[in-house]
Design an enzyme around this catalytic site. Structure first.
Site, PDB file in Angstrom:
ATOM      1  N   GLU A  60      72.833  32.560 -64.600  1.00  0.00           N
ATOM      2  CA  GLU A  60      74.228  32.134 -64.412  1.00  0.00           C
ATOM      3  C   GLU A  60      74.651  31.259 -65.596  1.00  0.00           C
ATOM      4  O   GLU A  60      73.880  30.434 -66.081  1.00  0.00           O
ATOM      5  CB  GLU A  60      74.290  31.345 -63.110  1.00  0.00           C
ATOM      6  CG  GLU A  60      75.644  30.786 -62.715  1.00  0.00           C
ATOM      7  CD  GLU A  60      75.566  30.039 -61.381  1.00  0.00           C
ATOM      8  OE1 GLU A  60      76.627  29.677 -60.864  1.00  0.00           O
ATOM      9  OE2 GLU A  60      74.442  29.833 -60.860  1.00  0.00           O
ATOM     10  N   LYS A  65      82.210  35.066 -59.021  1.00  0.00           N
ATOM     11  CA  LYS A  65      81.489  34.417 -57.933  1.00  0.00           C
ATOM     12  C   LYS A  65      82.419  34.084 -56.774  1.00  0.00           C
ATOM     13  O   LYS A  65      83.424  33.386 -56.939  1.00  0.00           O
ATOM     14  CB  LYS A  65      80.809  33.154 -58.456  1.00  0.00           C
ATOM     15  CG  LYS A  65      79.876  32.469 -57.480  1.00  0.00           C
ATOM     16  CD  LYS A  65      79.137  31.334 -58.188  1.00  0.00           C
ATOM     17  CE  LYS A  65      78.133  30.659 -57.273  1.00  0.00           C
ATOM     18  NZ  LYS A  65      77.382  29.586 -57.985  1.00  0.00           N
ATOM     19  N   CYS A  96      74.084  33.258 -57.578  1.00  0.00           N
ATOM     20  CA  CYS A  96      73.565  32.019 -57.002  1.00  0.00           C
ATOM     21  C   CYS A  96      73.931  31.843 -55.531  1.00  0.00           C
ATOM     22  O   CYS A  96      73.406  32.522 -54.670  1.00  0.00           O
ATOM     23  CB  CYS A  96      74.027  30.843 -57.861  1.00  0.00           C
ATOM     24  SG  CYS A  96      73.056  29.333 -57.650  1.00  0.00           S
TER      25      CYS A  96
END
Length: 281
Positions: free
Chosen positions: A52, A123, A156
């Protein structure tokens, strides 16, 4: 284009690159990641996953700092650099990046391949102070049709939500790539494995998909990271990793994407087929 679940497809070598980006040093991070990608490609990897925010580092202090490091995708310098590398090496790369789109910033990941840019994921579930700097992703959970197969991407904290993987599995994803910057969980016992390892192993098992997690290591502006990058098979068992907690490392596994999908667990049960959608709200 390779068809999903085509048994004639060759085995695929996947690599997750765990390294320590230097905050704000975009050119140095691109150079380091490029060296590591080249090394993985020399070993035969055709799909390489980076962490990330791999080009910028993670711990922004102000929105202005985040904005100064964000780039457009796919026309920014980092996207172009990774794109040139993918074309040269004839591989696919998934990499985390701070994306600037108009007036908005997103914690994003791009996928690029031998024939150029393929797509972007933004995300959906923002962790902690990411909410100060980024907007929540607005592209859903796309599954990208590639020459390798059907590839999904999550980032994540997305992995804490079962819906993330179920959405992509139902759209035919065979492997989900996870650029991540895992941090220790509150009240995590000393020496305990990353919670993310448990969550992603469960997601692979309950959806019949491969999952490739590329974390980072080191401490940035006081924030430690977990490392423990992991490649997981469709039954939930690790194929490579967990990697080290504290040092750069590339982990790799050879997988057969034809194994992805809702395979039978026994003569009566198949996880996706057994879903009771008549009972779910």
């Amino acid at each position: 284009m390779i068809q999903a679940n085509d048994p004639a497809r060759p085995a695929l070598r996947v690599s997750c690159i765990q390294f320590e980006p230097e905050f704000g040093a975009v050119e140095a991070n691109l150079a380091r990641s490029s060296d590591l990608i080249r090394a993985a490609a020399r070993e035969g990897s055709r799909l390489v996953v980076l962490p990330e925010l791999a080009n910028t580092g993670y711990v922004f202090e102000t929105p202005e700092e985040a904005a100064s490091l964000a780039e457009p995708v796919p026309d920014g310098p980092s996207s172009r650099a990774w794109g040139r590398l993918a074309a040269e090496l004839k591989i696919h790369i998934v990499a985390g990046i701070a994306e600037r789109a108009g007036d908005h910033l997103y914690n994003a990941a791009l996928i690029t391949g031998p024939n150029g840019f393929i797509g972007t994921y933004r995300k959906a579930h923002l962790w902690h102070r990411e909410n100060v700097f980024f907007r929540k992703g607005d592209l859903g959970f796309p599954v990208f049709e590639t020459a390798l197969g059907r590839i999904g991407i999550a980032i994540c904290y997305d992995g804490w939500f079962p819906e993330t993987f179920r959405q992509m599995a139902l759209r035919g994803a065979e492997i989900v790539c996870i650029p991540t910057n895992w941090v220790p969980m509150p009240d995590q016992p000393e020496g305990e494995a990353a919670m993310a390892n448990t969550l992603h192993r469960a997601a692979a098992h309950s959806n019949g998909i491969f999952i490739a997690c590329a974390d980072r290591v080191g401490t940035e502006r006081g924030q430690p990271f977990e490392g423990q990058s992991l490649i997981i098979g469709t039954k939930g068992w690790p194929l490579a990793g967990p990697a080290s907690r504290d040092r750069p490392e590339t982990i790799s596994a050879v997988i057969d994407l034809a194994e992805a999908g809702a395979k039978d667990l026994n003569e009566f049960n198949s996880v996706l087929r057994d879903r009771r959608t008549d009972l779910y709200a």
